[in-house]
Design a protein around this motif. Structure first.
Motif, PDB file in Angstrom:
ATOM      1  N   LEU A  80      38.613  36.700  40.845  1.00 57.42           N
ATOM      2  CA  LEU A  80      38.897  35.710  42.031  1.00 57.42           C
ATOM      3  C   LEU A  80      37.512  35.526  42.715  1.00 57.42           C
ATOM      4  O   LEU A  80      37.007  36.470  43.394  1.00 57.42           O
ATOM      5  CB  LEU A  80      39.712  36.602  42.993  1.00 57.42           C
ATOM      6  CG  LEU A  80      40.169  35.781  43.992  1.00 57.42           C
ATOM      7  CD1 LEU A  80      41.043  34.590  43.899  1.00 57.42           C
ATOM      8  CD2 LEU A  80      40.918  36.745  45.127  1.00 57.42           C
ATOM      9  N   TYR A 126      47.024  35.881  44.289  1.00 53.91           N
ATOM     10  CA  TYR A 126      46.227  36.178  43.125  1.00 53.91           C
ATOM     11  C   TYR A 126      45.760  37.598  42.811  1.00 53.91           C
ATOM     12  O   TYR A 126      45.627  37.741  41.555  1.00 53.91           O
ATOM     13  CB  TYR A 126      44.669  35.120  43.613  1.00 53.91           C
ATOM     14  CG  TYR A 126      45.083  33.587  43.487  1.00 53.91           C
ATOM     15  CD1 TYR A 126      45.288  33.137  42.164  1.00 53.91           C
ATOM     16  CD2 TYR A 126      45.215  33.044  44.395  1.00 53.91           C
ATOM     17  CE1 TYR A 126      45.287  31.922  42.007  1.00 53.91           C
ATOM     18  CE2 TYR A 126      45.265  31.464  44.468  1.00 53.91           C
ATOM     19  CZ  TYR A 126      45.421  31.136  43.157  1.00 53.91           C
ATOM     20  OH  TYR A 126      45.631  29.736  43.299  1.00 53.91           O
ATOM     21  N   GLU A 127      45.841  38.362  43.606  1.00 56.34           N
ATOM     22  CA  GLU A 127      45.427  39.796  43.244  1.00 56.34           C
ATOM     23  C   GLU A 127      46.730  40.767  43.138  1.00 56.34           C
ATOM     24  O   GLU A 127      46.456  41.535  42.330  1.00 56.34           O
ATOM     25  CB  GLU A 127      44.643  40.259  44.283  1.00 56.34           C
ATOM     26  CG  GLU A 127      43.157  39.741  44.723  1.00 56.34           C
ATOM     27  CD  GLU A 127      42.578  40.289  45.953  1.00 56.34           C
ATOM     28  OE1 GLU A 127      43.115  40.692  46.904  1.00 56.34           O
ATOM     29  OE2 GLU A 127      41.222  39.910  46.069  1.00 56.34           O
ATOM     30  N   ARG A 136      45.384  35.359  48.779  1.00 60.09           N
ATOM     31  CA  ARG A 136      44.868  36.570  48.237  1.00 60.09           C
ATOM     32  C   ARG A 136      45.897  37.659  47.583  1.00 60.09           C
ATOM     33  O   ARG A 136      45.685  37.881  46.209  1.00 60.09           O
ATOM     34  CB  ARG A 136      43.727  37.506  48.986  1.00 60.09           C
ATOM     35  CG  ARG A 136      42.264  36.738  49.093  1.00 60.09           C
ATOM     36  CD  ARG A 136      41.700  37.869  49.827  1.00 60.09           C
ATOM     37  NE  ARG A 136      40.201  37.432  49.801  1.00 60.09           N
ATOM     38  CZ  ARG A 136      39.375  37.691  49.011  1.00 60.09           C
ATOM     39  NH1 ARG A 136      39.909  38.319  47.914  1.00 60.09           N
ATOM     40  NH2 ARG A 136      38.084  37.260  48.770  1.00 60.09           N
ATOM     41  N   ARG A 163      48.706  37.352  39.047  1.00 61.01           N
ATOM     42  CA  ARG A 163      48.017  38.520  38.500  1.00 61.01           C
ATOM     43  C   ARG A 163      48.678  39.204  37.295  1.00 61.01           C
ATOM     44  O   ARG A 163      48.154  39.514  36.460  1.00 61.01           O
ATOM     45  CB  ARG A 163      47.793  39.673  39.561  1.00 61.01           C
ATOM     46  CG  ARG A 163      46.856  40.667  39.288  1.00 61.01           C
ATOM     47  CD  ARG A 163      45.568  40.171  38.952  1.00 61.01           C
ATOM     48  NE  ARG A 163      44.885  41.242  38.007  1.00 61.01           N
ATOM     49  CZ  ARG A 163      43.520  41.199  37.874  1.00 61.01           C
ATOM     50  NH1 ARG A 163      42.776  40.518  38.522  1.00 61.01           N
ATOM     51  NH2 ARG A 163      43.340  42.099  36.987  1.00 61.01           N
ATOM     52  N   VAL A 183      38.995  30.061  43.010  1.00 60.08           N
ATOM     53  CA  VAL A 183      40.243  29.669  43.702  1.00 60.08           C
ATOM     54  C   VAL A 183      39.481  28.422  44.840  1.00 60.08           C
ATOM     55  O   VAL A 183      38.832  28.731  45.566  1.00 60.08           O
ATOM     56  CB  VAL A 183      40.991  30.536  44.536  1.00 60.08           C
ATOM     57  CG1 VAL A 183      42.321  29.735  45.310  1.00 60.08           C
ATOM     58  CG2 VAL A 183      41.441  31.291  43.533  1.00 60.08           C
TER      59      VAL A 183
END
Length: 94
Positions: free
Chosen positions: A43, A18-19, A15, A24, A1
């Motif tokens: 990531l 994305y997580e 975060r 995700r 990223v």
């Protein structure tokens, strides 16, 4: 990223996206479809910018976030290059 310096002040929100967010979920669906041996996802937040974004005339277009200093910048770059090196070495064994 990439461009971590620009979203540094919102890093936990990014975060989370994305997580654990929709991103995700899509990655997990894709991995399930093609199989974990065919697709790897990790990531690695990083900024490739070394300073403020400037026009050729030197006008500031965007400032890097305060708190995103050189030590943080270098530590994330090191993580990225270490991961790239690991993948290159592992690729030679495939």
């Amino acid at each position: 990223v990439n461009k971590q310096d620009l979203w540094w002040h919102e890093r936990q929100l990014v975060r989370d996206h994305y997580e654990a967010g929709k991103y995700r979920s899509l990655i997990d669906q894709f991995t399930e479809k093609v199989g974990p041996r065919s697709f790897q996802h990790e990531l690695l937040p990083v900024s490739l910018a070394n300073g403020n974004f400037l026009t050729p005339a030197g006008e500031k277009l965007a400032l890097t976030s305060s708190g995103y200093d050189t030590a943080i910048h270098l530590s994330y770059l090191q993580q990225m290059f270490s991961k790239l090196h690991e993948l290159i070495v592992r690729g030679g064994d495939a």
